[in-house]
Design an enzyme around this catalytic site. Structure first.
Site, PDB file in Angstrom:
ATOM      1  CG  HIS A  37       0.894  -2.403  -4.864  1.00  0.00           C
ATOM      2  ND1 HIS A  37       1.044  -3.310  -5.881  1.00  0.00           N
ATOM      3  CD2 HIS A  37       1.158  -3.078  -3.722  1.00  0.00           C
ATOM      4  CE1 HIS A  37       1.404  -4.481  -5.386  1.00  0.00           C
ATOM      5  NE2 HIS A  37       1.470  -4.376  -4.068  1.00  0.00           N
ATOM      6  CE  LYS A 149      -4.776  -9.133  -1.856  1.00  0.00           C
ATOM      7  NZ  LYS A 149      -3.976 -10.179  -2.490  1.00  0.00           N
TER       8      LYS A 149
HETATM    9  P1  AMP Z   1       1.954  -6.447  -1.129  1.00  0.00           P
HETATM   10  O1  AMP Z   1       2.925  -5.784  -2.053  1.00  0.00           O
HETATM   11  O2  AMP Z   1       1.214  -7.580  -1.742  1.00  0.00           O
HETATM   12  O3  AMP Z   1       2.559  -6.755   0.215  1.00  0.00           O
HETATM   13  O4  AMP Z   1       0.844  -5.366  -0.837  1.00  0.00           O
HETATM   14  C1  AMP Z   1       1.179  -4.093  -0.343  1.00  0.00           C
HETATM   15  C2  AMP Z   1      -0.072  -3.406   0.116  1.00  0.00           C
HETATM   16  O5  AMP Z   1      -0.988  -3.287  -0.976  1.00  0.00           O
HETATM   17  C3  AMP Z   1      -0.796  -4.183   1.220  1.00  0.00           C
HETATM   18  O6  AMP Z   1      -1.270  -3.269   2.195  1.00  0.00           O
HETATM   19  C4  AMP Z   1      -1.922  -4.850   0.474  1.00  0.00           C
HETATM   20  O7  AMP Z   1      -3.047  -5.102   1.279  1.00  0.00           O
HETATM   21  C5  AMP Z   1      -2.236  -3.801  -0.581  1.00  0.00           C
HETATM   22  N1  AMP Z   1      -2.934  -4.419  -1.707  1.00  0.00           N
HETATM   23  C6  AMP Z   1      -2.561  -5.529  -2.391  1.00  0.00           C
HETATM   24  N2  AMP Z   1      -3.475  -5.841  -3.324  1.00  0.00           N
HETATM   25  C7  AMP Z   1      -4.445  -4.894  -3.246  1.00  0.00           C
HETATM   26  C8  AMP Z   1      -5.661  -4.666  -3.943  1.00  0.00           C
HETATM   27  N3  AMP Z   1      -6.066  -5.456  -4.928  1.00  0.00           N
HETATM   28  N4  AMP Z   1      -6.415  -3.605  -3.578  1.00  0.00           N
HETATM   29  C9  AMP Z   1      -6.007  -2.774  -2.585  1.00  0.00           C
HETATM   30  N5  AMP Z   1      -4.867  -2.944  -1.886  1.00  0.00           N
HETATM   31  C10 AMP Z   1      -4.099  -3.990  -2.208  1.00  0.00           C
END
Ligand code: AMP
Length: 283
Positions: A37, A149
């Protein structure tokens, strides 16, 4: 850093911030922040605009048997991390703020969202696209950042922005991994002791596919075998799908070329994990 939990506060705070004349950059998240994030936040900060992070565990994107109730949350810690990153505004609405009683409108993509993760998680992408639409309307960013991801999600959000003329530029950010290759995910905290190592099935399988591709194997069926051979060493991992997809359409391809994508999902115990590799690129 300003904080808003209610829509009226968001509106007022944004109005004041917009007086600077700078463009608004948005990073949507579900919180329980990790370095993945934060890499989106840092990419957004480089734009030098008004940096807005939303933190919202979106109930619409969880199936009835999924982990909405147990999804990890730690707003105080997240707020501290974002403050340290120089975020201008944290928008952390309660679920009732976004999904009002009687809420019944949905934003559905009717083709690509049926594939891959969409085939496993009915209604998931409709939930994602509905809340992302809400956020785009409320915040009206010029640029929004999403992680590679969640490749299919990124693909569908690009489609959403283009087809519904949101006028927002969608930026994809490279996957951040642990030292041993595991893609960072808020759900990694669910992994029990013996499961953590088994979760490496995705990155090890994808690395083997990458190597075979580099050596000249481009046929999906053969690359699939390469992955499955590696997966045999990870008996706790139950693969949900392994997809070889066009980078342009996300439809299956028989022969992989640069820019296409290999998508994989697995469960390890009760934890569901995804990962991908863009052909020709680094993991
Ligand atoms: P989430 O909180 O899981 O909905 O993720 C929020 C954002 O962070 C989304 O755009 C995900 O694709 C991104 N994200 C989650 N994990 C990763 C990671 N390991 N590397 C890069 N971006 C990520």
């Amino acid at each position: 850093m300003k904080k808003a939990t209610r829509l009226q506060d968001l509106k007022k705070t944004l109005q004041a911030l917009r007086r600077s004349g700078k463009p608004v950059c948005l990073v949507p998240t579900m919180g329980f922040l990790h370095e993945g994030h934060l890499s989106l936040v840092r990419a957004a900060r480089r734009k030098k605009g008004i940096l807005v992070v939303s933190l919202y565990v979106n109930p619409l994107q969880f199936g009835p048997k999924e982990d909405y109730k147990h999804y990890p949350r730690n707003l105080a810690r997240d707020a501290r991390l974002l403050q340290n990153e120089g975020v201008d505004l944290l928008f952390a609405p309660g679920s009732k703020e976004m999904v009002r009683p009687g809420f019944s409108v949905r934003v559905t993509e009717s083709d690509v969202s049926r594939l891959w993760c969409g085939a496993q998680r009915q209604g998931h992408f409709t939930g994602v696209l509905t809340v992302v639409s809400q956020l785009f309307h409320l915040i009206r960013p010029q640029t929004a950042y999403f992680g590679q991801k969640d490749f299919q999600q990124l693909f569908l959000i690009r489609k959403l922005a283009q087809e519904l003329f949101y006028g927002v530029e969608i930026k994809g950010v490279k996957t951040v991994r642990e030292a041993d290759g595991l893609a960072l995910s808020s759900r990694n905290v669910y992994l029990k002791k013996g499961e953590r190592q088994q979760a490496l099935v995705l990155v090890h399988g994808l690395a083997a596919v990458q190597e075979a591709y580099r050596q000249g194997e481009k046929r999906s069926a053969h690359l699939k075998k390469v992955f499955y051979r590696v997966a045999k060493g990870f008996p706790l991992a139950k693969l949900q799908y392994l997809g070889f997809a066009s980078g342009e359409t996300l439809k299956p391809v028989e022969v992989l070329k640069k820019g296409d994508v290999v998508l994989a999902a697995t469960t390890v115990g009760k934890t569901r994990l995804i990962d991908n590799w863009i052909a020709g690129g680094a993991l």
